[in-house]
Design an enzyme around this catalytic site. Structure first.
Site, PDB file in Angstrom:
ATOM      1  N   TYR A  66      -4.406  11.473   1.473  1.00  0.00           N
ATOM      2  CA  TYR A  66      -3.626  10.749   0.472  1.00  0.00           C
ATOM      3  C   TYR A  66      -2.541  11.655  -0.095  1.00  0.00           C
ATOM      4  CZ  TYR A  66      -2.691   7.453  -3.351  1.00  0.00           C
ATOM      5  OH  TYR A  66      -2.099   6.565  -4.208  1.00  0.00           O
ATOM      6  N   GLU A 104      -6.230  10.152 -14.015  1.00  0.00           N
ATOM      7  CA  GLU A 104      -6.536  10.286 -12.587  1.00  0.00           C
ATOM      8  C   GLU A 104      -5.715  11.412 -11.955  1.00  0.00           C
ATOM      9  OE1 GLU A 104      -8.279   7.907  -9.042  1.00  0.00           O
ATOM     10  OE2 GLU A 104      -8.168   7.176 -11.089  1.00  0.00           O
ATOM     11  N   LEU A 120     -11.706  -0.288  -3.471  1.00  0.00           N
ATOM     12  CA  LEU A 120     -11.634  -1.374  -4.447  1.00  0.00           C
ATOM     13  C   LEU A 120     -11.410  -0.856  -5.865  1.00  0.00           C
ATOM     14  CD1 LEU A 120     -14.548  -3.591  -3.070  1.00  0.00           C
ATOM     15  CD2 LEU A 120     -12.107  -3.678  -2.502  1.00  0.00           C
ATOM     16  N   SER A 121     -11.057   0.423  -5.967  1.00  0.00           N
ATOM     17  CA  SER A 121     -10.633   1.033  -7.220  1.00  0.00           C
ATOM     18  C   SER A 121     -11.739   1.107  -8.263  1.00  0.00           C
ATOM     19  CB  SER A 121      -9.426   0.291  -7.790  1.00  0.00           C
ATOM     20  OG  SER A 121      -8.644   1.155  -8.561  1.00  0.00           O
ATOM     21  N   GLY A 176     -15.775   4.416  -3.277  1.00  0.00           N
ATOM     22  CA  GLY A 176     -15.213   4.807  -1.996  1.00  0.00           C
ATOM     23  C   GLY A 176     -14.888   3.664  -1.067  1.00  0.00           C
ATOM     24  N   ASP A 188      -3.479   0.491  -9.518  1.00  0.00           N
ATOM     25  CA  ASP A 188      -4.880   0.145  -9.730  1.00  0.00           C
ATOM     26  C   ASP A 188      -5.165  -0.168 -11.188  1.00  0.00           C
ATOM     27  OD1 ASP A 188      -5.108   0.696  -7.059  1.00  0.00           O
ATOM     28  OD2 ASP A 188      -6.189   2.581  -7.315  1.00  0.00           O
ATOM     29  N   ASP A 204       3.307   2.266  -4.742  1.00  0.00           N
ATOM     30  CA  ASP A 204       3.383   2.434  -6.196  1.00  0.00           C
ATOM     31  C   ASP A 204       3.979   3.772  -6.590  1.00  0.00           C
ATOM     32  OD1 ASP A 204       1.060   3.723  -5.279  1.00  0.00           O
ATOM     33  OD2 ASP A 204      -0.195   3.036  -6.947  1.00  0.00           O
ATOM     34  N   GLU A 239       0.824  -1.206   0.000  1.00  0.00           N
ATOM     35  CA  GLU A 239       0.000   0.000   0.000  1.00  0.00           C
ATOM     36  C   GLU A 239       0.861   1.259   0.000  1.00  0.00           C
ATOM     37  OE1 GLU A 239      -3.175  -0.392  -1.168  1.00  0.00           O
ATOM     38  OE2 GLU A 239      -3.345  -1.795   0.488  1.00  0.00           O
ATOM     39  N   HIS A 240       0.539   2.181  -0.917  1.00  0.00           N
ATOM     40  CA  HIS A 240       1.248   3.454  -1.102  1.00  0.00           C
ATOM     41  C   HIS A 240       2.688   3.258  -1.584  1.00  0.00           C
ATOM     42  CE1 HIS A 240      -1.690   6.425   0.558  1.00  0.00           C
ATOM     43  NE2 HIS A 240      -2.198   5.304   1.029  1.00  0.00           N
TER      44      HIS A 240
END
Length: 388
Positions: free
Chosen positions: A228, A164, A129-130, A126, A176, A39, A36-37
């Site tokens: 984020y 994005e 799960l992308s 939200g 994602d 990438d 997580e985080h």
């Protein structure tokens, strides 16, 4: 995709635009098993595609007009190819329109014509799960085919990320979109976020008698604002202070030295420590899956959650409650999945204990006065594809 869903979106397309689409494409949401985080820090991640999908029906036009609509409600959003300049769009339409802009930037706007698009998605919004990447990737493979761009899936993932980052305004990494485009049944996607190499890693959950239980807390998050972005900025500051390209290139010894000599404050140290240790956990998880099997990865999932909760500080009380309840009911490991600040938790649960784990989560939420969660199990599924 069921025939009824294909018929539904085709029927709505005809209702909105008076003719049949040229085709129907879909792309899945994803669960991040671990990583997580990492990438946007040039690190490693191990997501897998899930059964919930975004579906788009698309038809090319012979002019510059672009019309996008959703099955949820509302009138179509209208613009033109020429008007897609990369500026922020403050609506759901930012996802498909951002992809169209990004493809035009890479392939040349003169190769593009207008189009009509309708989207329907089963991926919860939200929930971590992308849902956004599912829409982006379904749109990307549709337009790539219809415009004859032949971009390749890695390039389409980059187009989704660029949409994005620029048009949506969310500073997310590439994980994602890669999971949505490269997913495969019974496999995770081992992603090197620096080289963009993606390798299938067999998970073997069913063979091992395991399920992935998802707890959607309904605590919503928005990656275009708030925490984020601040976490990404902290990682970039840490890399600058260390003089490295990204935190992938740092060691725990490097972080400790920066704390000791004043280049880091305590918070920056903890933020960077999460990234360095999370990268190591991804590599350890891949090795464990290949050498031992899925039943042995639970402690790595647990350690990942502790790091996100304590060092990166992206968990919330509902997520922590879900994680603890699943563990108490026999989950081999559990963790927050997704960008954090809400969303979902996952648990790696023996099949015979799934019911007990679900009951434990529901009771824990009721006792704490939290909103009732939505619980489901998911299986690693295929990536983006044409449906008709």
């Amino acid at each position: 995709m069921t025939g009824s869903r294909e018929d539904e979106i085709t029927g709505l397309f005809e209702e909105r635009f008076g003719r049949r689409p040229d085709g129907i494409w879909s792309a899945p949401g994803r669960v991040n098993l671990i990583g997580e985080h990492t990438d946007y820090n040039d690190g490693f991640a191990l997501p897998f595609a899930i059964g919930d999908r975004a579906v788009v029906a698309v038809r090319l036009r012979d002019d510059d007009t672009v019309l996008v609509a959703t099955t949820a409600a509302g009138d179509p959003v209208e613009t033109t190819i020429a008007a897609l300049t990369g500026e922020r769009i403050a609506s759901w339409a930012a996802y498909p329109l951002g992809v169209a802009w990004a493809l035009g930037e890479s392939a040349g706007r003169d190769r593009l014509t207008g189009f009509e698009l309708v989207v329907h998605s089963d991926v919860p919004i939200g929930a971590g799960l992308s849902s956004s990447a599912a829409i982006e990737c379904a749109t990307a493979i549709a337009l790539d085919e219809l415009w004859g761009l032949r971009s390749g899936r890695a390039a389409l993932a980059l187009a989704g990320q660029r949409a994005e980052n620029t048009v949506v305004g969310a500073p997310t990494g590439i994980m994602d979109q890669t999971a949505s485009l490269f997913g495969d049944a019974d496999s995770a996607v081992f992603l090197d976020c620096r080289s963009l190499e993606a390798e299938a890693v067999r998970l073997g959950f069913s063979e091992a008698g395991l399920e992935i239980l998802i707890v959607n807390t309904h605590v919503s998050h928005d990656h275009a604002t708030g925490g984020y972005a601040s976490r990404r900025a902290a990682c970039e500051r840490a890399a600058d202070a260390l003089g490295v390209r990204a935190l992938r290139d740092a060691s725990l010894a490097d972080l400790q030295a920066a704390l000791d000599d004043g280049r880091f404050d305590e918070e920056t140290f903890r933020r960077a420590r999460h990234i360095v240790t999370e990268n190591a956990r991804v590599l350890d998880t891949v090795a464990t899956l290949q050498d031992v099997g899925a039943t042995a990865i639970g402690p790595l999932l647990d350690a990942s959650h502790a790091s996100m909760r304590d060092d990166f500080e992206i968990s919330v009380p509902e997520i922590d409650a879900a994680v603890e309840a699943m563990r108490s009911a026999g989950a081999l490991g559990a963790r927050l999945t997704g960008g954090g600040f809400g969303g979902s938790a996952i648990g790696l649960v023996p099949v015979e204990l799934v019911g007990a784990a679900q009951e434990a989560v529901v009771k824990a939420f009721a006792s704490a006065g939290f909103r009732e969660p939505t619980l489901s199990t998911v299986s690693p599924s295929a990536g983006a594809r044409r449906e008709d």
